[in-house]
Design an enzyme around this catalytic site. Structure first.
Site, short mmCIF file in Angstrom:
data_model
loop_
_atom_site.label_atom_id
_atom_site.label_comp_id
_atom_site.label_asym_id
_atom_site.label_seq_id
_atom_site.Cartn_x
_atom_site.Cartn_y
_atom_site.Cartn_z
N ASP A 44 0.84 -1.20 0.00
CA ASP A 44 0.00 0.00 0.00
C ASP A 44 0.88 1.25 0.00
O ASP A 44 0.38 2.37 -0.06
CB ASP A 44 -1.02 -0.01 1.14
CG ASP A 44 -0.38 -0.08 2.51
OD1 ASP A 44 0.87 -0.14 2.60
OD2 ASP A 44 -1.12 -0.08 3.51
N SER A 45 2.21 1.05 -0.01
CA SER A 45 3.12 2.16 -0.26
C SER A 45 2.85 2.76 -1.63
O SER A 45 3.36 3.83 -1.95
CB SER A 45 4.58 1.70 -0.15
OG SER A 45 4.82 0.55 -0.95
N ASP A 83 -1.20 -6.02 -0.18
CA ASP A 83 -1.57 -5.44 1.12
C ASP A 83 -3.07 -5.28 1.25
O ASP A 83 -3.73 -4.79 0.32
CB ASP A 83 -0.93 -4.06 1.27
CG ASP A 83 0.38 -4.10 2.03
OD1 ASP A 83 0.58 -5.03 2.84
OD2 ASP A 83 1.20 -3.19 1.83
N GLU A 115 -1.28 -5.60 8.67
CA GLU A 115 -0.43 -5.02 9.71
C GLU A 115 -0.99 -5.34 11.08
O GLU A 115 -2.19 -5.52 11.26
CB GLU A 115 -0.34 -3.50 9.51
CG GLU A 115 0.33 -3.12 8.20
CD GLU A 115 0.55 -1.61 8.05
OE1 GLU A 115 0.23 -0.85 8.99
OE2 GLU A 115 1.06 -1.21 6.99
N GLU A 182 9.48 -4.33 10.37
CA GLU A 182 9.86 -3.02 9.83
C GLU A 182 10.40 -2.11 10.93
O GLU A 182 9.75 -1.91 11.97
CB GLU A 182 8.66 -2.35 9.13
CG GLU A 182 9.02 -0.98 8.56
CD GLU A 182 8.05 -0.43 7.54
OE1 GLU A 182 7.09 -1.14 7.16
OE2 GLU A 182 8.25 0.73 7.12
O1 KIV Z 1 3.59 -1.15 1.58
C1 KIV Z 1 4.77 -1.51 1.59
O2 KIV Z 1 5.57 -1.21 0.70
C2 KIV Z 1 5.21 -2.35 2.70
C3 KIV Z 1 6.67 -2.61 2.82
C4 KIV Z 1 7.34 -1.44 3.40
C5 KIV Z 1 6.95 -3.83 3.59
O3 KIV Z 1 4.42 -2.75 3.49
#
Ligand code: KIV
Length: 277
Positions: A44-45, A83, A115, A182
Site C-alpha cells: 500500500d506504499s 496489502d 499489519e 519493519e
Molecule cells: O507497503 C509496503 O511497501 C510495505 C513494505 C514497506 C513492507 O508494506
C-alpha cells in the site's frame, strides 16, 4: 514454476535468504519476475509512490485491486502478495474475509499482508482458515503512523521489545507464513527470527532476518528523500530526467521523429491523393 508458501518455509530451513520487493504495475512486475525475485509485494506504499499521497491510510480497496491485477499479469513465477489497505480488515472479521477474498478472486493475488501483531492475529487466523496465505507485518506499521507519531524505530525499550516478540509469536500461531519486521533494532530482529519457525523479512531490521524487502522506488533511485534503511542500486530519476530532456530538445529542434521512425505510402497513391485535393 510458481513460488508458493512452501518454498519460503524451505528457504528458512535451508538458510537461503528471501528477497522481496514491491511492484505496482505490469512492467515492473515483469522485470522483478524475470530476474527471479521470489516475492512481489503490491504494497500500500503505492499510495506514496504511485498516487502521490503523504500516507498509506488514503489507499482504498479499489486502488489495491487495480494495481494487484496489473502486477499479477506481469508475474509468471514470483508469488504476488498484496496489502490489505487501512480499514479493510480492522472493522470486523467478516470484512477482512470478504476483502482478502476479493484480493485473491478479483485481483489474482496469491497471498495478502496485514499489519499488526496480537491485535490482528485472530483476523489472520480466519483468513488462513479460509485458504488464503497471509503475511504479517509488525514494528513500524505505516497504517498506524498517526498513532506512532511519524517514522520511529520500534522496540527500543524492554516493554515494547517484549510486545513485539509476543506479536510475532501470536502471528506465527495464527498461521501466517512469513512476517515483515519493519524498523526495529537488529538485535530484536535476530531474537524474533531465531524464535520463529516461519521466515522473517526485514525492512530496516538489519541483516539477520531470513530475508529483506524494499520499496522498488527506493532501490531504483526514484524516491526524493530516501531513508536510512534503504540503498540505491540505480539512479533512475537522473536517467529518466536526462532521457526526457533529450526527447524535449529533439522534438523542439525537429530532430525527432526522423525518417527512421516514419512510415511512407506508395508515390502513386500520394499523387492520386494530391490530385483529388
Ligand atoms: O507497503 C509496503 O511497501 C510495505 C513494505 C514497506 C513492507 O508494506
Amino acid at each position: 514454476m510458481r513460488i508458493r508458501v512452501q518454498h519460503f518455509k524451505e528457504m528458512k530451513k535451508s538458510g537461503k535468504r528471501i528477497t522481496a520487493v514491491t511492484a505496482y504495475d505490469y512492467s515492473m512486475a515483469r522485470l522483478v519476475d524475470k530476474v527471479g525475485i521470489p516475492m512481489i509485494l503490491v504494497g500500500d506504499s503505492l499510495g506514496n509512490t504511485m498516487l502521490g499521497y503523504k500516507s498509506t491510510v488514503r489507499v482504498t480497496m479499489p486502488d489495491m485491486l487495480h494495481h494487484t491485477k496489473a502486477v499479477v499479469r506481469g508475474a509468471k513465477n514470483s508469488m504476488v502478495v498484496t496489502d490489505l489497505p487501512f480499514m479493510s480488515y480492522q472493522v470486523s472479521i467478516d470484512d477482512a474475509l470478504r476483502n482478502a477474498g476479493r484480493m485473491v478472486q478479483e485481483g489474482g493475488a496469491h497471498a495478502v499482508k496485514l499489519e499488526g501483531g496480537a491485535r490482528s492475529a485472530e483476523t489472520a487466523k480466519r483468513i488462513v482458515e479460509a485458504g488464503i496465505p497471509v503475511v504479517g507485518h509488525i514494528g513500524l506499521t505505516p497504517q498506524s503512523e498517526h498513532a506512532f507519531g511519524g517514522f520511529r524505530v520500534q522496540g527500543k525499550d524492554l516493554a515494547s521489545a517484549h510486545a513485539l516478540l509476543d506479536d510475532a509469536v501470536a502471528l506465527e500461531n495464527a498461521g501466517v507464513f512469513a512476517i515483515v519486521l519493519e524498523a526495529i533494532p537488529v538485535e530484536l530482529a535476530r531474537v524474533i527470527t531465531d524464535r520463529l519457525d516461519i521466515p522473517t523479512i526485514g525492512i530496516g531490521a538489519g541483516p539477520d532476518c531470513d530475508g529483506e524487502i524494499q520499496v522498488i522506488n527506493d532501490i531504483l533511485g526514484l524516491t526524493l528523500n530516501s531513508r536510512k534503511h534503504t540503498k540505491e542500486y540505480a539512479s533512475l530519476s537522473q536517467v529518466i530526467e536526462e532521457a526526457l530532456v533529450a526527447y524535449l530538445n529533439d522534438v523542439e529542434q525537429s530532430k525527432f521523429p526522423s525518417d527512421d521512425q516514419s512510415f511512407h505510402v506508395d508515390e502513386r497513391l500520394l499523387a492520386d491523393l494530391l490530385s483529388k485535393i
